[in-house]
Design a protein around this motif. Structure first.
Motif, mmCIF file in Angstrom:
data_model
loop_
_atom_site.group_PDB
_atom_site.id
_atom_site.type_symbol
_atom_site.label_atom_id
_atom_site.label_comp_id
_atom_site.label_asym_id
_atom_site.label_seq_id
_atom_site.Cartn_x
_atom_site.Cartn_y
_atom_site.Cartn_z
ATOM 1 N N TYR A 139 -34.054 -9.276 31.618
ATOM 2 C CA TYR A 139 -32.675 -9.076 31.169
ATOM 3 C C TYR A 139 -31.994 -7.947 31.943
ATOM 4 N N SER A 140 -32.698 -7.363 32.914
ATOM 5 C CA SER A 140 -32.215 -6.103 33.457
ATOM 6 C C SER A 140 -30.858 -6.187 34.139
ATOM 7 N N THR A 141 -30.498 -7.371 34.641
ATOM 8 C CA THR A 141 -29.192 -7.452 35.296
ATOM 9 C C THR A 141 -28.258 -8.404 34.552
ATOM 10 N N ALA A 142 -28.624 -8.746 33.329
ATOM 11 C CA ALA A 142 -27.895 -9.789 32.587
ATOM 12 C C ALA A 142 -26.407 -9.513 32.456
ATOM 13 N N LYS A 194 -31.150 0.712 32.318
ATOM 14 C CA LYS A 194 -31.440 1.841 31.421
ATOM 15 C C LYS A 194 -30.487 1.862 30.222
ATOM 16 N N THR A 195 -30.317 0.708 29.559
ATOM 17 C CA THR A 195 -29.329 0.612 28.482
ATOM 18 C C THR A 195 -29.937 -0.133 27.294
ATOM 19 N N PRO A 196 -29.292 -0.040 26.119
ATOM 20 C CA PRO A 196 -29.831 -0.768 24.966
ATOM 21 C C PRO A 196 -29.767 -2.281 25.157
ATOM 22 N N PHE A 197 -30.602 -2.963 24.418
ATOM 23 C CA PHE A 197 -30.618 -4.427 24.370
ATOM 24 C C PHE A 197 -29.565 -4.834 23.342
ATOM 25 N N LEU A 198 -28.532 -5.547 23.807
ATOM 26 C CA LEU A 198 -27.369 -5.827 22.964
ATOM 27 C C LEU A 198 -27.415 -7.261 22.446
ATOM 28 N N ILE A 199 -27.385 -7.407 21.120
ATOM 29 C CA ILE A 199 -27.460 -8.745 20.520
ATOM 30 C C ILE A 199 -26.166 -9.031 19.757
ATOM 31 N N GLY A 200 -25.480 -10.106 20.117
ATOM 32 C CA GLY A 200 -24.279 -10.524 19.403
ATOM 33 C C GLY A 200 -24.661 -11.523 18.314
ATOM 34 N N VAL A 201 -24.061 -11.351 17.128
ATOM 35 C CA VAL A 201 -24.351 -12.260 16.009
ATOM 36 C C VAL A 201 -23.014 -12.808 15.499
ATOM 37 N N ALA A 202 -22.715 -14.065 15.848
ATOM 38 C CA ALA A 202 -21.445 -14.672 15.436
ATOM 39 C C ALA A 202 -21.693 -15.696 14.331
ATOM 40 N N GLY A 203 -20.604 -16.247 13.800
ATOM 41 C CA GLY A 203 -20.706 -17.250 12.734
ATOM 42 C C GLY A 203 -19.481 -17.140 11.851
ATOM 43 N N GLY A 204 -19.229 -18.177 11.075
ATOM 44 C CA GLY A 204 -18.055 -18.186 10.201
ATOM 45 C C GLY A 204 -18.145 -17.119 9.130
ATOM 46 N N THR A 205 -17.001 -16.934 8.455
ATOM 47 C CA THR A 205 -16.989 -15.956 7.367
ATOM 48 C C THR A 205 -18.044 -16.330 6.321
ATOM 49 N N ALA A 206 -18.717 -15.327 5.789
ATOM 50 C CA ALA A 206 -19.722 -15.499 4.726
ATOM 51 C C ALA A 206 -20.866 -16.446 5.109
ATOM 52 N N SER A 207 -21.090 -16.578 6.413
ATOM 53 C CA SER A 207 -22.212 -17.425 6.848
ATOM 54 C C SER A 207 -23.540 -16.698 6.657
ATOM 55 N N GLU A 254 -19.803 -11.363 27.603
ATOM 56 C CA GLU A 254 -20.669 -11.204 28.776
ATOM 57 C C GLU A 254 -21.604 -10.005 28.675
ATOM 58 N N LEU A 255 -21.308 -9.110 27.753
ATOM 59 C CA LEU A 255 -22.165 -7.909 27.643
ATOM 60 C C LEU A 255 -23.471 -8.171 26.896
ATOM 61 N N PHE A 256 -23.500 -9.259 26.102
ATOM 62 C CA PHE A 256 -24.684 -9.469 25.258
ATOM 63 C C PHE A 256 -25.889 -9.948 26.063
ATOM 64 N N HIS A 257 -27.038 -9.374 25.724
ATOM 65 C CA HIS A 257 -28.279 -9.859 26.326
ATOM 66 C C HIS A 257 -28.801 -11.074 25.566
ATOM 67 N N MET A 258 -28.424 -11.139 24.278
ATOM 68 C CA MET A 258 -28.850 -12.280 23.459
ATOM 69 C C MET A 258 -27.730 -12.615 22.477
ATOM 70 N N LYS A 259 -27.493 -13.924 22.283
ATOM 71 C CA LYS A 259 -26.398 -14.333 21.402
ATOM 72 C C LYS A 259 -26.938 -15.256 20.297
ATOM 73 N N LEU A 260 -26.688 -14.848 19.046
ATOM 74 C CA LEU A 260 -27.135 -15.635 17.894
ATOM 75 C C LEU A 260 -25.903 -16.188 17.179
ATOM 76 N N PHE A 261 -26.001 -17.408 16.667
ATOM 77 C CA PHE A 261 -24.894 -17.968 15.880
ATOM 78 C C PHE A 261 -25.449 -18.400 14.531
ATOM 79 N N VAL A 262 -24.902 -17.810 13.479
ATOM 80 C CA VAL A 262 -25.352 -18.122 12.121
ATOM 81 C C VAL A 262 -24.555 -19.322 11.628
ATOM 82 N N ASP A 263 -25.263 -20.423 11.398
ATOM 83 C CA ASP A 263 -24.611 -21.706 11.160
ATOM 84 C C ASP A 263 -24.843 -22.168 9.719
#
Ligand SMILES: Nc1ncnc2c1ncn2[C@@H]1O[C@H](COP(=O)(O)OP(=O)(O)O)[C@@H](O)[C@H]1O
Ligand SMILES: O=c1ccn([C@@H]2O[C@H](COP(=O)(O)O)[C@@H](O)[C@H]2O)c(=O)[nH]1
Length: 296
Positions: A40-43, A49-62, A179-188
């Motif tokens: 993930y070093s150039t993702a 030398k930075t934190p591992f950034l995880i995005g968590v998206a999904g509809g309201t109250a998902s 584009e900043l996220f190293h990992m993207k999760l979607f709560v469905d």
């Protein structure tokens, strides 16, 4: 011998555990979790030398916040002092923009669209995420759903951490943020379940009445979900059906983060120096004293 030469020698030496000389060493992260796993070093164009950034998206109250809470709990982070957390969570709701007086009046009547991308200060979110990726300590505003505004004089400090979760309905909507996220999760979670959860939550926790919640949902929340949020599901690396009920998915994600934390050089270095097994790092890892930006 130069200082760096001396430190290098110490690192290779069994005596370092006794000297504890590198307790104030700033960790270097690489995201290369194992030889065969993703590098993930150039993702996202940032240095490794930075934190591992995880995005968590999904509809309201998902269940985005609940999923993040479960992840934190399973990693043994939930009850740690803020300054000692290796995994932290931030909500996109902290980045709602300040409303104009007329927008404020509409918001009070449930007639403002908080589910439209324009409701957010995406530039501020981007700037904060870049600061986080640069290893800086940041202040996150606290959002008040009752006044529909950022709480004056209330914010919380996010100290440099190894893993940062960012949850919100539109975290994948803005390309520069995405584009900043190293990992993207979607709560469905299905819409009926989400509405059934949102109604009591908004009445009990967000100071609304039933009519207002249903009107807002029909006029803004549902159409905006379909127009802006749902189309971002395609950007996800992992889709979590049923949200926090999906223990298998949560365990897989926790395992992935846990592997990353165990393999991060700071863990190995400090564990070796202290004569400990790096396997003991999460949960219940030895406290990392002197992490950059954190108080001792
Ligand atoms: N799996 C679940 N079972 C029952 N209630 C849940 C579940 N996940 C979330 N909730 C409840 O639904 C509401 C919305 O969940 P939350 O995690 O805040 O969603 P989001 O962050 O996506 O808006 C909260 O009141 C929460 O306690
Ligand atoms: O002042 C506000 C700000 C936001 N909302 C609603 O909140 C949700 C997003 O939060 P979740 O925790 O992801 O549900 C969004 O659907 C907005 O409609 C609000 O009602 N008032």
């Amino acid at each position: 011998m130069s200082m760096s030469g001396f430190l290098q020698k110490c690192r290779a030496s069994a005596y370092c555990g006794v000297l504890k000389i590198r307790k104030s060493y700033r960790p270097i992260h690489t995201y290369k979790m194992a030889d065969k796993s993703t590098d993930y070093s150039t993702a996202n164009g940032f240095e490794s030398k930075t934190p591992f950034l995880i995005g968590v998206a999904g509809g309201t109250a998902s269940g985005k916040s609940t999923v993040c809470q479960r992840i934190m709990e399973k990693l043994g982070q939930q009850h740690k002092e803020q300054t000692e957390r290796r995994v932290v969570c931030i909500s996109q709701d902290s980045f709602y923009r300040t409303l104009t007086p007329s927008e404020r009046l509409r918001a009070e009547r449930g007639q403002f669209n908080f589910d439209h991308p324009d409701a957010f200060d995406d530039k501020k979110l981007l700037a904060i995420l870049k600061d986080i990726l640069a290893g800086k300590k940041v202040e996150i505003p606290e959002y008040d759903y009752i006044t529909n505004s950022i709480s004056p004089n209330r914010s919380h400090t996010i100290y440099p951490a190894d893993v940062v979760l960012i949850e919100g309905i539109l975290v994948f909507y803005f390309p520069e943020v995405r584009e900043l996220f190293h990992m993207k999760l979607f709560v469905d979670t299905d819409s009926d379940t989400r509405l059934a959860r949102r109604v009591p939550r908004d009445i009990m926790e967000r100071g609304r009445d039933l009519e207002q919640v249903l009107n807002q949902y029909m006029n803004f929340v549902k159409p905006a979900f379909e127009e802006f949020c749902l189309p971002t599901k395609k950007f996800a690396d992992v889709i979590i059906p049923r949200g926090a009920d999906n223990l298998v998915a949560i365990d897989l994600i926790v395992q992935h983060i846990s592997d990353y934390l165990k393999r991060s050089p700071v863990d190995k270095t400090i564990a070796l120096e202290l004569g400990l097994s790096s396997q003991s790092s999460v949960p219940g890892s030895p406290q990392r004293a002197g992490k950059g930006g954190r108080p001792h």
